[in-house]
Design a protein around this motif. Structure first.
Motif, PDB file in Angstrom:
ATOM      1  N   SER A 271       0.812  -1.275  -0.072  1.00  0.00           N
ATOM      2  CA  SER A 271       0.086   0.237   0.088  1.00  0.00           C
ATOM      3  C   SER A 271       0.776   1.315  -0.093  1.00  0.00           C
ATOM      4  N   SER A 272       2.028   1.016  -0.633  1.00  0.00           N
ATOM      5  CA  SER A 272       2.892   2.360  -0.613  1.00  0.00           C
ATOM      6  C   SER A 272       3.590   2.483  -2.027  1.00  0.00           C
ATOM      7  N   SER A 273       3.286   3.747  -2.974  1.00  0.00           N
ATOM      8  CA  SER A 273       3.796   3.617  -4.123  1.00  0.00           C
ATOM      9  C   SER A 273       5.374   3.858  -3.674  1.00  0.00           C
ATOM     10  N   GLY A 308      -5.443   6.418  -8.591  1.00  0.00           N
ATOM     11  CA  GLY A 308      -6.300   5.723  -7.752  1.00  0.00           C
ATOM     12  C   GLY A 308      -6.760   6.649  -6.447  1.00  0.00           C
ATOM     13  N   THR A 309      -5.809   7.513  -6.041  1.00  0.00           N
ATOM     14  CA  THR A 309      -6.133   8.289  -4.807  1.00  0.00           C
ATOM     15  C   THR A 309      -6.947   9.258  -5.271  1.00  0.00           C
ATOM     16  N   ALA A 310      -6.808   9.933  -6.168  1.00  0.00           N
ATOM     17  CA  ALA A 310      -7.836  11.283  -6.817  1.00  0.00           C
ATOM     18  C   ALA A 310      -9.269  10.572  -7.180  1.00  0.00           C
ATOM     19  N   GLY A 353      -1.544   7.515   2.980  1.00  0.00           N
ATOM     20  CA  GLY A 353      -0.855   9.085   2.778  1.00  0.00           C
ATOM     21  C   GLY A 353      -2.075   9.962   2.529  1.00  0.00           C
ATOM     22  N   SER A 354      -2.852   9.611   1.867  1.00  0.00           N
ATOM     23  CA  SER A 354      -3.952  10.506   1.433  1.00  0.00           C
ATOM     24  C   SER A 354      -5.094  10.907   2.687  1.00  0.00           C
ATOM     25  N   MET A 355      -5.122  10.019   3.573  1.00  0.00           N
ATOM     26  CA  MET A 355      -5.896  10.308   4.734  1.00  0.00           C
ATOM     27  C   MET A 355      -5.884  11.798   5.428  1.00  0.00           C
ATOM     28  N   VAL A 385      -5.746  -1.257  -3.389  1.00  0.00           N
ATOM     29  CA  VAL A 385      -6.169  -1.248  -4.573  1.00  0.00           C
ATOM     30  C   VAL A 385      -5.929   0.148  -5.234  1.00  0.00           C
ATOM     31  N   ARG A 386      -5.968   1.139  -4.826  1.00  0.00           N
ATOM     32  CA  ARG A 386      -5.790   2.367  -5.401  1.00  0.00           C
ATOM     33  C   ARG A 386      -4.108   2.567  -5.242  1.00  0.00           C
ATOM     34  N   THR A 387      -3.522   2.044  -4.492  1.00  0.00           N
ATOM     35  CA  THR A 387      -1.857   2.300  -4.598  1.00  0.00           C
ATOM     36  C   THR A 387      -1.563   1.350  -6.007  1.00  0.00           C
TER      37      THR A 387
HETATM   38  N1  ASP Z   1      -1.092   4.478  -0.280  1.00  0.00           N
HETATM   39  C1  ASP Z   1      -0.976   5.346  -1.555  1.00  0.00           C
HETATM   40  C2  ASP Z   1       0.214   5.522  -2.174  1.00  0.00           C
HETATM   41  O1  ASP Z   1       1.222   4.923  -1.560  1.00  0.00           O
HETATM   42  C3  ASP Z   1      -1.549   7.098  -0.828  1.00  0.00           C
HETATM   43  C4  ASP Z   1      -2.794   6.999  -0.570  1.00  0.00           C
HETATM   44  O2  ASP Z   1      -3.678   7.000  -1.652  1.00  0.00           O
HETATM   45  O3  ASP Z   1      -3.008   6.819   0.718  1.00  0.00           O
HETATM   46  O4  ASP Z   1       0.299   5.638  -3.479  1.00  0.00           O
END
Ligand code: ASP
Length: 408
Positions: A271-273, A308-310, A353-355, A385-387
């Motif tokens: 879960s981390s880019s 994914g985050t946006a 990170g987006s929270m 999933v979004r990462t």
């Molecule tokens: N976990 C995401 C990322 O590392 C960031 C997020 O959307 O919280 O890309």
């Protein structure tokens, strides 16, 4: 660490629900209300400096990028376009489908909203287009110190962008200011990390209050929310991005998936880019992306390009607005669109990170910060999933840059 936090959150939520069932005297309810106030106050304490400094640091990072003009132009255009496509996709889907509307919003959540939106009354009640525009301009262009003090997110964003651009143009090349701002930002992230430690307690208190009357409704709504986010994110990751990789990057989707597969698996599990970067580099290499291109596009993408985050933030804002009984008009929707893009640029590529950055989207349209606690209940699978889609966007970006900027 992330797994423990998630365990804590779920444990706190379950405990909150259980306690709500057995509290006879009501004194527990008062303690929970105190805990909730503590949690929300701490969040509000961090959010203004966090938005301001992460935006400023992000803009100043473009200084380094400016030296590689052609490559950076292509990359930035690609990042902005795909992020805009992702948020639009999320917003169109959410306004078109909104699966939770069969579940009535819990009444006591809507009651919480009143306190938050009172200050924004002019903003939400303006009727004519020019009236709305005047209200918007009035909140955007204000004394930056007042914006920081009043937690006027639009004002903070505008102040941060203007100061960032001015510094970018005015500072001499050898200036130490960007490095200093970067260091302050690291410290602000540290403070945000301390605030995050309160998350389990905050979630305990908030879920306790919600489950006294609205638990089942909330869970039903959340289920529909998760399904919609996952479906639209997969739509972006399995259709839109592979199509761009094919049409603009010249790679057919099957070959692309074969080379990028391992990076997706690592992104899903970390879960981390940022943590996935080494594997993303390998994938880019096997896709025959040159070293210069990869070493510019991928690290920049891991920090500022998050489709994914946006997309998630757009859907989450509309979902929470419904839950808290807030009507989003055209102007508020445009605000969600712009701020979801901005906050995905400002969010760090770390788990959840987006929270923190997401708070600016919520506050700007008058959604109470309790919304974050609701999202945290389903954060772990959605973050994974979004990462993966964030990382995929970076890889497609490296193909597009190779094709259009011509660097190796
Ligand atoms: N976990 C995401 C990322 O590392 C960031 C997020 O959307 O919280 O890309």
């Amino acid at each position: 660490m992330q797994r423990y936090l998630f365990g804590f959150v779920i444990g706190a939520a379950a405990l909150g629900w259980l306690l709500a069932q057995i509290d006879g005297s009501g004194s527990l309810a008062e303690t929970m209300s105190l805990l909730k106030t503590l949690f929300l106050s701490v969040l509000k304490m961090v959010v203004a400096p966090l938005v301001f400094f992460s935006l400023l640091a992000g803009i100043l990072r473009l200084r380094a990028a400016a030296e590689l003009t052609r490559l950076s132009t292509v990359t930035l255009i690609y990042y902005l376009c795909t992020t805009a496509i992702a948020v639009s996709l999320g917003l169109v889907a959410v306004f078109w489908i909104h699966p939770w509307s069969a579940v009535p919003p819990p009444a006591e959540l809507a009651a919480t909203t009143a306190a938050f939106t009172a200050e924004d009354a002019a903003f939400t009640q303006a009727q004519s287009f020019t009236g709305l525009l005047a209200a918007l301009v009035g909140r955007m262009f204000v004394n930056p110190f007042a914006a920081l003090a009043e937690l006027n997110i639009l004002g903070i964003v505008v102040g941060g962008v203007v100061l960032g651009l001015a510094l970018l143009l005015a500072l001499p090349k050898e200036s130490r200011v960007p490095a200093a701002i970067d260091e302050i930002t690291v410290a602000v992230y540290r403070i945000a990390g301390w605030a995050v430690m309160l998350v389990p307690l905050g979630v305990l208190a908030i879920v306790y209050q919600m489950s006294t009357s609205s638990g089942a409704q909330l869970l039903q709504g959340l289920g529909a929310f998760v399904v919609l986010v996952v479906a639209v994110t997969l739509g972006h990751g399995l259709v839109v991005l592979p199509l761009i990789a094919w049409l603009a990057g010249g790679r057919n989707p099957v070959a692309f998936a074969r080379h990028a597969g391992r990076a997706f698996v690592v992104a899903l599990s970390t879960s981390s880019s940022a943590a996935t970067l080494p594997v993303t580099f390998q994938a880019a290499q096997s896709l025959r992306v040159g070293r210069t291109t990869a070493s510019f596009v991928l690290p920049l993408g891991a920090t500022i390009n998050m489709d994914g985050t946006a997309l998630f933030e757009g859907i989450a804002a509309v979902f929470l607005a419904y839950l808290f009984g807030i009507e989003l008009g055209p102007l508020a929707t445009a605000t969600v669109f712009l701020l979801a893009m901005m906050s995905s640029i400002g969010a760090p590529g770390i788990p959840s990170g987006s929270m923190a950055a997401m708070q600016m989207v919520l506050l700007a349209v008058g959604i109470p910060l309790e919304g974050i606690a609701v999202l945290l209940l389903v954060e772990r699978p959605l973050d994974a999933v979004r990462t993966a889609v964030n990382v995929e966007g970076d890889l497609v970006g490296s193909l597009v840059a190779t094709r259009f900027a011509g660097t190796r």
